[in-house]
Enzyme design. Structure first.
Site, PDB file in Angstrom:
ATOM      1  CE  LYS A 160      -5.219 -13.087  33.942  1.00 36.27           C
ATOM      2  NZ  LYS A 160      -3.880 -13.573  34.258  1.00 36.27           N
ATOM      3  CG  ASP A 167     -11.758 -12.100  38.762  1.00 33.56           C
ATOM      4  OD1 ASP A 167     -11.643 -12.245  37.534  1.00 33.56           O
ATOM      5  OD2 ASP A 167     -10.786 -11.935  39.529  1.00 33.56           O
TER       6      ASP A 167
END
Ligand code: PLP
Length: 401
Positions: A221, A195
Site C-alpha cells: 500500500k 494499524d
C-alpha cells in the site's frame, strides 16, 4: 511538482494510459519502475538466502536485506533496525501481536478496538479473546465515523489491557488523533497497537513520537511489493511477544529437549523471509523520500476535495468528515447498489472499489451494507478526478433511466 512526471515512473499506469484511471490505491498502490527493477535485480544478481551461507552471494543478499531493514526503520522513525520485524503484511503483523500476547491476557481482561477498524484489526483480537477469556469492546464512533472521544475516555476507565487503533481509516480516510488517543490509553496502562496500513503512503510517521507499543503496515500500500509488511514499536513491547511461528532462523540453540530463541528481530521472523520484497520495499521508501511529501499530501487532499464536491453536485452521498480525509473517500448513490456504480465506472475504465471494504462494523454504523470508495496516490492528477466525475455522471444517468 508535476504529477504526470510521477505517473511516468509507473509502468502499469503508462501501459494503460490514458484510458485507465486508477483510483483504487487504498487496495494496493501501483509500483514504480525502481521497485520492480530492484526486485528483479536481486533475483538476477544477488539471489541467495540470508543469514545462512558463508559464501559471497549470501553475504551480499544478507547485507542488502539488513540495509533495507535499516532504511525502513529510518522511514518510520523506529527505535532501531532490530525493532523492525519483517512480516508478510499488516494482517500477519497484527496476528503476530495478538498471538504473542496470548499468555499475558486472562479471563475478564478488556481489549478495545477502533469501531472503524479493518477486519484485520478486529478478527485477530476476537480470536485472542476466545483463547484467553478476555472481552472485546468496540470504541464507539460519532455519526460521521470519527472516534467518540468522551465514550473512549469512559471505556478507558474500565482499565483495558490493550487498545488497538486505526492510524487512517481505509474507508473514510479519517486520521485518528493519535497524539490524544495514545497518551490517554497509556494513563490507564494499556498496550497500544496502531494499524498504519493506510497511513504510511500519505502521512509522515514517527513511531517513536507516537509512543505506541506496536505499529504495523503493509509494503504493497506504499508503492512496494506484496508479501511484505512491518511490525515495529517499543523494543520492550516486542520482546514481550511469544513467537507465533517457530522454526529456523528464530533460534539460538536447538536440542530435542529444548530450544532457546534468538533476540529481536530474528525471534519473530521464523523461516526464510520475503527477501526480494524487503529489498523492493526499501526502494519504495526511497521513492517516497524522493517526493516532496508535503506537496503530494496537499495535492491528494485537493483531489479528494474536488471529488467530494463533484460527487455532491451530482447528488451522491459522501460519508465522513470532509476536514479529515487522507487518501480515500466513501460514497453511495442512495437507492442504487454500490456494485452497479462500480461496474458502470469499470466500463468507462475508471477503477474504484465497491463493497464493505473489510469493515463490516463500520458499514453497519454508517447505515449501509457497502459503498463505493475512491482512493488516490502520488501518481493521480486532478484530470483523473475530472474523468471519474464524468463517469459518475454517466453512471447516474444510466441508473435513473
Ligand atoms: C487499515 C487496514 N488494515 C489492514 C489491512 C490489511 O492489509 P494486508 O491485506 O496487506 O494484510 C488493510 C488492507 O486493506 C487496511 O486497509
Amino acid at each position: 511538482m508535476a504529477e504526470p512526471f510521477i505517473k511516468s515512473q509507473f509502468p502499469a499506469l503508462m501501459e494503460h494510459s490514458p484510458e485507465l484511471i486508477y483510483l483504487d490505491s487504498a487496495a494496493t498502490t501501483q509500483k514504480p519502475a525502481a521497485v520492480l527493477e530492484a526486485v528483479q535485480a536481486f533475483y538476477l544478481h544477488s539471489n541467495a538466502n540470508v543469514h545462512r551461507g558463508a559464501h559471497a552471494l549470501s553475504i551480499k543478499a544478507t547485507s542488502a536485506y539488513e540495509r533495507a531493514r535499516a532504511q525502513i526503520a529510518q522511514f518510520v522513525d523506529a527505535e532501531s533496525p532490530e525493532s523492525v520485524i519483517i512480516c508478510y503484511g499488516t494482517t500477519h503483523a497484527i496476528n503476530t501481536v495478538a498471538h504473542g500476547l496470548t499468555h499475558q491476557l486472562s479471563p475478564g481482561d478488556i481489549i478495545l478496538v477502533d469501531g472503524a477498524a479493518h477486519h484485520a484489526n478486529i478478527v485477530p483480537w476476537q480470536q485472542l479473546a476466545k483463547r484467553t477469556g478476555a472481552e472485546l469492546y468496540p470504541i464507539p464512533l460519532l455519526k460521521n465515523g470519527s472516534i467518540d472521544l468522551p465514550a473512549y475516555q469512559a471505556l478507558l476507565q474500565r482499565g483495558p489491557k490493550l487498545v488497538s487503533l486505526n492510524h487512517v481509516s481505509n474507508v473514510l480516510g479519517h486520521a485518528n488523533p493519535l497524539d490524544v488517543l495514545i497518551p490517554l490509553a497509556k494513563t490507564v496502562g494499556a498496550l497500544t497497537l496502531v494499524d498504519g496500513a493506510q497511513a504510511v503512503a500519505h502521512l509522515p510517521v514517527s513511531v517513536r513520537s507516537l509512543g505506541c507499543d506496536y505499529y504495523v503496515f503493509s509494503g504493497h500500500k506504499m508503492y512496494g511489493p506484496t508479501g511484505v509488511g512491518i511490525l515495529t514499536g517499543k523494543r520492550q513491547s516486542l520482546e514481550q511477544l511469544e513467537p507465533m511461528m517457530s522454526g529456523g532462523e528464530m533460534i539460538k540453540t536447538v536440542r530435542f529437549e529444548h530450544s532457546e530463541f534468538a533476540g529481536l528481530p530474528n525471534r519473530l521472523e521464523a523461516g526464510t523471509p520475503p527477501i526480494a520484497q524487503v529489498i523492493g520495499l526499501a526502494k519504495a521508501v526511497e521513492f517516497i523520500q524522493s517526493l516532496d511529501r508535503q506537496a503530494v499530501a496537499e495535492m491528494e487532499q485537493s483531489m479528494l476535495r474536488k471529488a467530494r464536491a463533484g460527487l455532491q453536485q451530482l447528488g451522491y452521498f459522501v460519508y465522513g468528515d470532509p476536514g479529515n480525509c487522507h487518501g480515500a473517500l466513501a460514497f453511495n448513490l442512495l437507492g442504487e447498489h454500490h456494485q452497479d456504480i462500480g461496474t458502470l465506472l469499470d466500463q468507462q475504465q475508471v477503477a474504484i472499489r465497491c463493497g464493505y471494504h473489510c469493515a463490516m462494523p463500520l458499514m453497519e454504523h454508517l447505515g449501509t451494507k457497502g459503498s463505493c470508495r475512491l482512493s488516490v496516490a502520488a501518481y493521480n492528477t486532478p484530470n483523473d478526478i475530472d474523468r471519474a466525475i464524468e463517469a459518475l455522471a454517466i453512471a447516474k444517468d444510466m441508473l435513473s433511466e
